[in-house]
Design a protein around this motif. Sequence first.
Motif, PDB file in Angstrom:
ATOM      1  N   GLU A   2       0.840  -1.195   0.000  1.00 21.84           N
ATOM      2  CA  GLU A   2       0.000   0.000   0.000  1.00 21.84           C
ATOM      3  C   GLU A   2       0.877   1.249   0.000  1.00 21.84           C
ATOM      4  OE1 GLU A   2      -3.846   1.791   0.182  1.00 21.84           O
ATOM      5  OE2 GLU A   2      -3.265  -0.282  -0.142  1.00 21.84           O
ATOM      6  N   GLU A   3       0.560   2.196  -0.877  1.00 20.52           N
ATOM      7  CA  GLU A   3       1.314   3.448  -0.944  1.00 20.52           C
ATOM      8  C   GLU A   3       0.732   4.467   0.024  1.00 20.52           C
ATOM      9  OE1 GLU A   3       4.110   4.556  -2.705  1.00 20.52           O
ATOM     10  OE2 GLU A   3       4.315   2.397  -2.977  1.00 20.52           O
ATOM     11  N   LEU A   4       1.605   5.144   0.735  1.00 22.31           N
ATOM     12  CA  LEU A   4       1.198   6.203   1.643  1.00 22.31           C
ATOM     13  C   LEU A   4       1.850   7.504   1.207  1.00 22.31           C
ATOM     14  CD1 LEU A   4       1.655   4.433   5.092  1.00 22.31           C
ATOM     15  CD2 LEU A   4      -0.441   4.732   3.810  1.00 22.31           C
ATOM     16  N   LYS A   5       1.255   8.612   1.621  1.00 22.34           N
ATOM     17  CA  LYS A   5       1.856   9.907   1.351  1.00 22.34           C
ATOM     18  C   LYS A   5       3.117  10.055   2.195  1.00 22.34           C
ATOM     19  CE  LYS A   5      -2.621  11.976   0.470  1.00 22.34           C
ATOM     20  NZ  LYS A   5      -3.763  11.892   1.346  1.00 22.34           N
ATOM     21  N   ASP A   6       4.014  10.950   1.789  1.00 22.85           N
ATOM     22  CA  ASP A   6       5.295  11.129   2.475  1.00 22.85           C
ATOM     23  C   ASP A   6       5.159  11.355   3.968  1.00 22.85           C
ATOM     24  OD1 ASP A   6       6.849  10.705   0.326  1.00 22.85           O
ATOM     25  OD2 ASP A   6       7.163  12.809  -0.166  1.00 22.85           O
ATOM     26  N   ARG A   7       4.178  12.122   4.369  1.00 21.85           N
ATOM     27  CA  ARG A   7       4.095  12.488   5.792  1.00 21.85           C
ATOM     28  C   ARG A   7       3.415  11.429   6.639  1.00 21.85           C
ATOM     29  NH1 ARG A   7      -0.829  14.639   7.372  1.00 21.85           N
ATOM     30  NH2 ARG A   7      -2.368  14.791   5.715  1.00 21.85           N
ATOM     31  N   GLU A   8       2.911  10.382   6.039  1.00 23.61           N
ATOM     32  CA  GLU A   8       2.171   9.372   6.778  1.00 23.61           C
ATOM     33  C   GLU A   8       3.101   8.276   7.309  1.00 23.61           C
ATOM     34  OE1 GLU A   8      -2.102   9.842   4.526  1.00 23.61           O
ATOM     35  OE2 GLU A   8      -0.745   8.296   3.815  1.00 23.61           O
ATOM     36  N   ALA A  68     -14.248 -11.921   5.490  1.00 21.01           N
ATOM     37  CA  ALA A  68     -14.824 -12.354   4.210  1.00 21.01           C
ATOM     38  C   ALA A  68     -14.998 -11.172   3.259  1.00 21.01           C
ATOM     39  CB  ALA A  68     -16.164 -13.052   4.440  1.00 21.01           C
ATOM     40  N   GLY A  69     -15.264  -9.981   3.815  1.00 24.85           N
ATOM     41  CA  GLY A  69     -15.435  -8.786   2.997  1.00 24.85           C
ATOM     42  C   GLY A  69     -14.120  -8.139   2.591  1.00 24.85           C
ATOM     43  N   GLY A  70     -12.991  -8.746   2.969  1.00 25.77           N
ATOM     44  CA  GLY A  70     -11.685  -8.210   2.597  1.00 25.77           C
ATOM     45  C   GLY A  70     -11.316  -6.928   3.328  1.00 25.77           C
ATOM     46  N   GLU A  71     -11.970  -6.674   4.459  1.00 27.54           N
ATOM     47  CA  GLU A  71     -11.720  -5.423   5.185  1.00 27.54           C
ATOM     48  C   GLU A  71     -10.488  -5.475   6.080  1.00 27.54           C
ATOM     49  OE1 GLU A  71     -15.016  -3.190   6.825  1.00 27.54           O
ATOM     50  OE2 GLU A  71     -16.400  -4.655   5.951  1.00 27.54           O
ATOM     51  N   LEU A  72     -10.047  -6.688   6.433  1.00 31.66           N
ATOM     52  CA  LEU A  72      -8.905  -6.813   7.342  1.00 31.66           C
ATOM     53  C   LEU A  72      -7.600  -6.915   6.554  1.00 31.66           C
ATOM     54  CD1 LEU A  72     -10.382  -9.334   9.940  1.00 31.66           C
ATOM     55  CD2 LEU A  72     -10.325  -6.841  10.072  1.00 31.66           C
ATOM     56  N   ILE A  73      -6.677  -6.002   6.834  1.00 29.36           N
ATOM     57  CA  ILE A  73      -5.385  -6.055   6.142  1.00 29.36           C
ATOM     58  C   ILE A  73      -4.394  -6.915   6.926  1.00 29.36           C
ATOM     59  CG2 ILE A  73      -5.651  -3.831   4.992  1.00 29.36           C
ATOM     60  CD1 ILE A  73      -3.765  -2.662   7.165  1.00 29.36           C
ATOM     61  N   GLU A  74      -4.766  -7.263   8.148  1.00 28.63           N
ATOM     62  CA  GLU A  74      -3.913  -8.075   9.012  1.00 28.63           C
ATOM     63  C   GLU A  74      -4.825  -8.867   9.914  1.00 28.63           C
ATOM     64  OE1 GLU A  74      -2.292  -8.595  13.023  1.00 28.63           O
ATOM     65  OE2 GLU A  74      -3.612  -6.954  12.531  1.00 28.63           O
ATOM     66  N   SER A  75      -4.553 -10.161  10.041  1.00 25.21           N
ATOM     67  CA  SER A  75      -5.363 -11.016  10.897  1.00 25.21           C
ATOM     68  C   SER A  75      -4.469 -12.119  11.443  1.00 25.21           C
ATOM     69  CB  SER A  75      -6.515 -11.622  10.093  1.00 25.21           C
ATOM     70  OG  SER A  75      -7.297 -12.467  10.916  1.00 25.21           O
ATOM     71  N   VAL A  76      -4.471 -12.274  12.778  1.00 26.37           N
ATOM     72  CA  VAL A  76      -3.678 -13.328  13.400  1.00 26.37           C
ATOM     73  C   VAL A  76      -4.537 -14.071  14.416  1.00 26.37           C
ATOM     74  CG1 VAL A  76      -1.455 -12.153  13.103  1.00 26.37           C
ATOM     75  CG2 VAL A  76      -2.741 -11.819  15.215  1.00 26.37           C
ATOM     76  N   MET A  77      -4.135 -15.307  14.649  1.00 30.63           N
ATOM     77  CA  MET A  77      -4.810 -16.154  15.635  1.00 30.63           C
ATOM     78  C   MET A  77      -3.842 -16.345  16.798  1.00 30.63           C
ATOM     79  SD  MET A  77      -7.654 -18.103  15.573  1.00 30.63           S
ATOM     80  CE  MET A  77      -8.387 -19.570  16.196  1.00 30.63           C
ATOM     81  N   LEU A  78      -4.270 -15.990  17.989  1.00 35.24           N
ATOM     82  CA  LEU A  78      -3.474 -16.222  19.194  1.00 35.24           C
ATOM     83  C   LEU A  78      -4.324 -17.027  20.161  1.00 35.24           C
ATOM     84  CD1 LEU A  78      -1.862 -12.706  19.703  1.00 35.24           C
ATOM     85  CD2 LEU A  78      -0.759 -14.757  18.861  1.00 35.24           C
ATOM     86  N   GLY A  79      -3.892 -18.237  20.426  1.00 29.96           N
ATOM     87  CA  GLY A  79      -4.723 -19.135  21.218  1.00 29.96           C
ATOM     88  C   GLY A  79      -5.992 -19.420  20.437  1.00 29.96           C
ATOM     89  N   ALA A 109       2.769  -6.936  13.691  1.00 29.14           N
ATOM     90  CA  ALA A 109       3.741  -5.904  13.295  1.00 29.14           C
ATOM     91  C   ALA A 109       4.410  -6.280  11.976  1.00 29.14           C
ATOM     92  CB  ALA A 109       4.791  -5.725  14.394  1.00 29.14           C
ATOM     93  N   GLU A 110       4.752  -7.553  11.842  1.00 26.88           N
ATOM     94  CA  GLU A 110       5.421  -8.013  10.614  1.00 26.88           C
ATOM     95  C   GLU A 110       4.481  -7.896   9.408  1.00 26.88           C
ATOM     96  OE1 GLU A 110       8.347  -9.241   8.101  1.00 26.88           O
ATOM     97  OE2 GLU A 110       8.509  -8.525  10.162  1.00 26.88           O
ATOM     98  N   LYS A 111       3.224  -8.264   9.593  1.00 22.23           N
ATOM     99  CA  LYS A 111       2.266  -8.169   8.481  1.00 22.23           C
ATOM    100  C   LYS A 111       2.070  -6.718   8.055  1.00 22.23           C
ATOM    101  CE  LYS A 111      -0.209 -12.452   9.061  1.00 22.23           C
ATOM    102  NZ  LYS A 111      -1.467 -13.151   9.244  1.00 22.23           N
ATOM    103  N   GLN A 114       5.058  -5.565   6.042  1.00 23.31           N
ATOM    104  CA  GLN A 114       4.986  -6.090   4.676  1.00 23.31           C
ATOM    105  C   GLN A 114       3.987  -5.288   3.841  1.00 23.31           C
ATOM    106  OE1 GLN A 114       4.059 -10.244   5.218  1.00 23.31           O
ATOM    107  NE2 GLN A 114       6.074 -10.709   6.072  1.00 23.31           N
ATOM    108  N   TYR A 115       2.920  -4.864   4.467  1.00 20.84           N
ATOM    109  CA  TYR A 115       1.851  -4.153   3.745  1.00 20.84           C
ATOM    110  C   TYR A 115       2.219  -2.708   3.429  1.00 20.84           C
ATOM    111  CZ  TYR A 115      -3.015  -3.307   2.393  1.00 20.84           C
ATOM    112  OH  TYR A 115      -4.151  -3.016   1.696  1.00 20.84           O
ATOM    113  N   TYR A 116       2.813  -1.999   4.398  1.00 17.63           N
ATOM    114  CA  TYR A 116       3.101  -0.571   4.222  1.00 17.63           C
ATOM    115  C   TYR A 116       4.587  -0.237   4.050  1.00 17.63           C
ATOM    116  CZ  TYR A 116      -1.715   0.593   5.469  1.00 17.63           C
ATOM    117  OH  TYR A 116      -3.085   0.711   5.494  1.00 17.63           O
TER     118      TYR A 116
END
Length: 195
Positions: A2-8, A68-79, A109-111, A114-116
């Motif tokens: 994902e591309e972000l603006k310089d100040r972000e 399912a709607g593709g809204e989550l850019i990061e999802s992890v399972m803990l326990g 954090a790693e995901k 990778q995304y940004y």
Amino acid sequence: MEELKDRELIFVFTGPDGSGRKTVADSVGQTFGMAKVLSYATRKPRPGEVNGQDYHFITPELYDQLEAGGELIESVMLGSNRYGLRGKDIKLSFEKNGCIYLILNPEGAEKLKQYYGDRVIRLFIYADRPTVEERQRKAGLAEDVIADRLSRYEADMAYQSACEHAFENYDLAHTVFDITNTLENYLQRNLEERD
């Protein structure tokens, strides 16, 4: 990616559970007036946690819908619980604030990195195992929760070398001061870029 603006910039506070990353992150975030982006969690709030302040606590069914709607850019399972971030929440926070912070476990954090990419600055907060265990007991966590967290301690600590910065957290004021000085460099650079 994902591309972000310089100040972000996205400041991600990570490290083992019980390291104090949440307390440190919120103190630093308040110092700079940065917006906090919350994760979604399928578990119940723990003692002292508040919905909409610590996490968005939602049902597994609603979590499934977001995923399912593709809204989550990061999802992890803990326990047996799932944690995720909505891309829309990050985008909206950027539009209002420019720089944001999040509190994530190392997998999250790693995901996000990778995304940004380079817009993510990972701040690894840690303490030794006995200190972490003591803090979790003082917080009133159940023994099974503490055992689960401690079972991940070594793996979480191994993520330190991947992060841009690491801070030992035994004295809150000292840790916040060190991180504030470190982030000043990033935020100052951003202000110069915007002129």
